[in-house]
Design a protein around this motif. Structure first.
Motif, PDB file in Angstrom:
ATOM      1  N   ALA A 436       0.814  -1.219   0.000  1.00 32.58           N
ATOM      2  CA  ALA A 436       0.000   0.000   0.000  1.00 32.58           C
ATOM      3  C   ALA A 436       0.845   1.265   0.000  1.00 32.58           C
ATOM      4  CB  ALA A 436      -0.931  -0.005   1.203  1.00 32.58           C
ATOM      5  N   GLY A 437       2.163   1.123   0.130  1.00 31.56           N
ATOM      6  CA  GLY A 437       3.055   2.275   0.098  1.00 31.56           C
ATOM      7  C   GLY A 437       3.064   3.099   1.369  1.00 31.56           C
ATOM      8  N   ILE A 438       2.812   2.448   2.514  1.00 29.29           N
ATOM      9  CA  ILE A 438       2.800   3.185   3.784  1.00 29.29           C
ATOM     10  C   ILE A 438       3.740   2.507   4.783  1.00 29.29           C
ATOM     11  CG2 ILE A 438       0.494   4.122   3.495  1.00 29.29           C
ATOM     12  CD1 ILE A 438      -0.586   1.913   5.263  1.00 29.29           C
ATOM     13  N   SER A 439       4.097   3.256   5.817  1.00 30.44           N
ATOM     14  CA  SER A 439       5.001   2.759   6.849  1.00 30.44           C
ATOM     15  C   SER A 439       4.239   2.495   8.139  1.00 30.44           C
ATOM     16  CB  SER A 439       6.117   3.776   7.112  1.00 30.44           C
ATOM     17  OG  SER A 439       6.878   4.004   5.943  1.00 30.44           O
ATOM     18  N   TYR A 440       4.771   1.610   8.932  1.00 30.08           N
ATOM     19  CA  TYR A 440       4.199   1.312  10.249  1.00 30.08           C
ATOM     20  C   TYR A 440       4.546   2.456  11.197  1.00 30.08           C
ATOM     21  CZ  TYR A 440       3.186  -1.514  14.450  1.00 30.08           C
ATOM     22  OH  TYR A 440       2.683  -2.016  15.622  1.00 30.08           O
ATOM     23  N   PRO A 441       3.555   3.076  11.816  1.00 33.66           N
ATOM     24  CA  PRO A 441       3.831   4.237  12.669  1.00 33.66           C
ATOM     25  C   PRO A 441       4.277   3.850  14.077  1.00 33.66           C
ATOM     26  CG  PRO A 441       1.487   3.836  12.596  1.00 33.66           C
ATOM     27  CD  PRO A 441       2.108   2.807  11.685  1.00 33.66           C
ATOM     28  N   GLN A 442       4.935   4.783  14.732  1.00 30.69           N
ATOM     29  CA  GLN A 442       5.284   4.585  16.141  1.00 30.69           C
ATOM     30  C   GLN A 442       4.060   4.760  17.035  1.00 30.69           C
ATOM     31  OE1 GLN A 442       8.520   7.360  16.830  1.00 30.69           O
ATOM     32  NE2 GLN A 442      10.043   5.802  16.336  1.00 30.69           N
ATOM     33  N   LYS A 443       3.160   5.647  16.615  1.00 29.31           N
ATOM     34  CA  LYS A 443       1.929   5.881  17.348  1.00 29.31           C
ATOM     35  C   LYS A 443       0.747   5.834  16.389  1.00 29.31           C
ATOM     36  CE  LYS A 443       3.736   8.741  21.132  1.00 29.31           C
ATOM     37  NZ  LYS A 443       3.598  10.050  21.845  1.00 29.31           N
ATOM     38  N   PHE A 444      -0.405   5.436  16.916  1.00 32.03           N
ATOM     39  CA  PHE A 444      -1.615   5.423  16.098  1.00 32.03           C
ATOM     40  C   PHE A 444      -2.785   5.856  16.969  1.00 32.03           C
ATOM     41  CE2 PHE A 444      -5.377   3.238  14.321  1.00 32.03           C
ATOM     42  CZ  PHE A 444      -5.380   3.825  13.062  1.00 32.03           C
ATOM     43  N   GLY A 446      -3.047   8.179  19.092  1.00 32.75           N
ATOM     44  CA  GLY A 446      -2.644   8.428  20.462  1.00 32.75           C
ATOM     45  C   GLY A 446      -2.100   7.229  21.203  1.00 32.75           C
ATOM     46  N   ARG A 447      -2.082   6.065  20.563  1.00 33.41           N
ATOM     47  CA  ARG A 447      -1.584   4.851  21.193  1.00 33.41           C
ATOM     48  C   ARG A 447      -0.160   4.576  20.732  1.00 33.41           C
ATOM     49  NH1 ARG A 447      -6.304   2.287  18.564  1.00 33.41           N
ATOM     50  NH2 ARG A 447      -4.865   0.706  17.817  1.00 33.41           N
ATOM     51  N   LYS A 448       0.715   4.288  21.647  1.00 31.56           N
ATOM     52  CA  LYS A 448       2.071   3.894  21.291  1.00 31.56           C
ATOM     53  C   LYS A 448       2.057   2.446  20.837  1.00 31.56           C
ATOM     54  CE  LYS A 448       6.820   3.607  22.981  1.00 31.56           C
ATOM     55  NZ  LYS A 448       7.731   3.779  24.132  1.00 31.56           N
ATOM     56  N   LEU A 449       2.579   2.184  19.630  1.00 30.97           N
ATOM     57  CA  LEU A 449       2.541   0.835  19.067  1.00 30.97           C
ATOM     58  C   LEU A 449       3.836   0.078  19.332  1.00 30.97           C
ATOM     59  CD1 LEU A 449       0.863   1.412  15.571  1.00 30.97           C
ATOM     60  CD2 LEU A 449      -0.216   0.916  17.779  1.00 30.97           C
ATOM     61  N   THR A 450       3.686  -1.203  19.623  1.00 28.63           N
ATOM     62  CA  THR A 450       4.847  -2.084  19.727  1.00 28.63           C
ATOM     63  C   THR A 450       5.468  -2.239  18.343  1.00 28.63           C
ATOM     64  OG1 THR A 450       3.798  -3.299  21.538  1.00 28.63           O
ATOM     65  CG2 THR A 450       5.619  -4.398  20.384  1.00 28.63           C
ATOM     66  N   PRO A 451       6.774  -2.105  18.202  1.00 32.22           N
ATOM     67  CA  PRO A 451       7.402  -2.238  16.876  1.00 32.22           C
ATOM     68  C   PRO A 451       7.096  -3.579  16.226  1.00 32.22           C
ATOM     69  CG  PRO A 451       8.958  -1.326  18.447  1.00 32.22           C
ATOM     70  CD  PRO A 451       7.753  -1.754  19.250  1.00 32.22           C
TER      71      PRO A 451
END
Length: 545
Positions: A436-444, A446-451
């Motif tokens: 889809a041409g997108i990156s996994y974010p650090q936050k989503f 307001g939630r901090k995402l586990t890498p």
């Protein structure tokens, strides 16, 4: 193109000034337009993930089975088979890993959907993970649809309509009758189906569940409002999870085909797997499970009972394949087939569950395969499903965690290709994001995402070198394993470690633990480091919660 340009240049030399000018403009236009075409990016692809439930490694035609699966076989013939692909060993953990790109413990579903005393076993998707649907919808504008078994938590925050899906038809439990939503267990728990955020009831007059899942998926594709935006469709069939129930006409096509018994069928499937190159000659057919009797020792009545059970199971897979064919036909009708990738897998190996012996399960013993029968195909046929491997769903030996994985993407994936590198459900999320041409974010939100733990498979799909994982890990209810390269360390709960060289012996018939004690120590240290990181707990201490 080059010959044409050369010809025009020769004309330029012998032409008048005006002709020279016209030809120059024409040649420049050809060059510029061809360059633009080459640089035009492919639009974001539609993505479909199709998941079978409790289906073994060797249960579809292109992976050695006698069951008729022409549509899945077509996906394999026109696409890619990955022959060393892994799930997480059971429904809830596998679905969690697939949807989030994390090991299940990291997303809160280290076991099933009941709280087991820690955040890694809370029993529903936590706030530190995001689903494929959430990210594709929010970051890339995808239409998002799920149809089928959900089973990653009962809390509202973990339900599909709160986890990024625009349209959802979901079953929240582990299983259901295929003809209604009446209870399967004696504890009073109900079977819950939802359409979006509304609970619905399936009566005895309801259509067969596999067909209902297919129909919702197709109807949702037809109803997409933004036709120009890509879509993500997650089709999670409940088939062939018990209770084994199927349409009479489907059962009739297989009745009598299994009277030769499980020993001959395992051998036939093994030989087909060898002939197709899916397994190596050095990988022996594992011994028949010690709990399974010799087929020839059975009475004619017993053989008929077992033949019926397997005929029903086969019919369930057959009907699922027909549904996949309907979805593929709809793609073509909508003009979406050229830019859609389809991924197919199973959530775990064949199931050894024996529901006739479970006091917690409501017993119904009328016509086999009907709404008034609750049954399973049990250890003998699950041993066939997982050919050539040992053990079953819930186990971390190859029989429990190996999935037939197929990827189909016209004009991108080379038709009829095969990849033998180890990969895992955690790789599906990063693959979808890259497509889809997108990156996994650090936050989503307001939630901090586990890498992410997974790695994108896009290079494999494009027939390019892929470095793969340094190691892959498993833990489920005390069963545990690590695969590093060709070495696999594995143990069932309260049992000592076993060590296998999967390059020579993927069917795990030659335990090398006594020969390589230092290798065991090294791999155990790595496993324990991973277990601590993701929150694995001592199953003997938490199983009673």
């Amino acid at each position: 193109m080059l010959k044409r340009i050369d010809y025009l240049l020769k004309r330029l030399i012998s032409s008048s000034f005006l002709t020279v000018l016209y030809c120059f403009v024409f040649v420049f236009g050809l060059f510029y337009s061809s360059k633009c075409i080459a640089q035009t990016p492919r639009s974001k692809p539609n993505i479909i993930i199709i998941l079978a439930d409790d289906m073994g490694f060797a249960d579809i035609g292109c992976f050695g089975s006698e069951i008729q699966t022409p549509n899945i076989d077509r996906l394999a013939k026109e696409g890619l088979k990955m022959t060393q692909f892994y799930n997480a060993g059971r429904c809830c953990p596998s679905r969690t890993a697939l949807l989030t790109g994390l090991y299940p413990h990291q997303a809160g579903v280290g076991d099933m959907i009941k709280y087991k005393g820690s955040v890694a076993y809370q029993g529903y998707l936590n706030d530190n993970c995001a689903t494929i649907a959430e990210l594709l919808k929010d970051k890339a504008g995808y239409n998002t649809i799920v149809s089928g078994k959900w089973h990653v938590g009962l809390q509202p925050s973990a339900l599909a309509f709160n986890r990024g899906f625009d349209k959802s038809f979901t079953m929240l439990n582990n299983g259901s009758s295929y003809f209604n939503s009446r209870p399967l267990y004696n504890d009073g728990s109900k079977i819950t189906f939802m359409i979006n955020n509304q609970e619905v009831t399936r009566s005895d007059t309801s259509k067969y569940l596999t067909q209902a899942i297919t129909d919702f998926a197709i109807r949702s594709l037809e109803e997409i409002k933004d036709k120009k935006a890509p879509f993500f469709l997650y089709v999670a069939y409940n088939a062939p999870h018990w209770p084994i129930q199927a349409l009479p006409q489907d059962i009739a096509r297989y009745k009598g085909k299994y009277l030769e018994g499980w020993d001959k069928l395992r051998k036939q499937r093994y030989e087909k797997l060898l002939a197709s190159g899916i397994i190596k000659k050095s990988w022996k057919l594992s011994d028949r499970d010690s709990r399974v009797p010799d087929w020839d020792s059975l009475s004619p009545e017993e053989k008929d009972k077992w033949d019926t059970r397997m005929a029903i199971y086969a019919a369930m897979i057959d009907r699922m394949d027909a549904g996949i064919g309907e979805i593929m036909n709809k793609l073509k009708q909508l003009g979406k087939d050229k830019n859609t990738i389809i991924l197919f897998a199973s959530d775990n190996g064949g199931s050894a569950d024996e529901v006739k012996s479970l006091q917690t399960v409501i017993q119904k013993n009328e016509i086999p395969g009907s709404v008034n029968s609750i049954d399973s195909y049990e250890i003998p046929w699950a041993n066939v499903s997982n050919t050539p491997f040992r053990l079953f769903k819930r186990n971390t030996h190859e029989g429990g965690i190996s999935t037939p994985f197929i990827a189909w993407f016209p004009s991108v994936i080379k038709a009829g290709s095969t990849n033998t590198q180890p990969a895992h459900f955690i790789d599906i999320m990063p693959t979808c994001l890259e497509l889809a041409g997108i990156s996994y974010p650090q936050k989503f939100k307001g939630r901090k995402l586990t890498p992410l733990e997974g790695l994108s498979l896009a290079k494999i799909f494009n027939d390019k070198p892929w470095n793969g994982h340094d190691a892959i890990f498993w833990e489920h209810e005390g069963s545990r394993a690590i695969r590093e390269g060709n070495w696999k360390l594995v143990a069932e709960i309260d049992k000592p470690w076993e060590l296998y060289d999967l390059n020579a012996d993927r069917s795990e018939t030659n335990d090398l633990a006594a020969k390589y004690p230092e290798k065991i120590k090294k791999l155990e240290v790595e496993y324990l480091q991973w277990a601590k990181k993701v929150g694995v707990a001592d199953w003997n201490k938490i199983k009673s919660l």
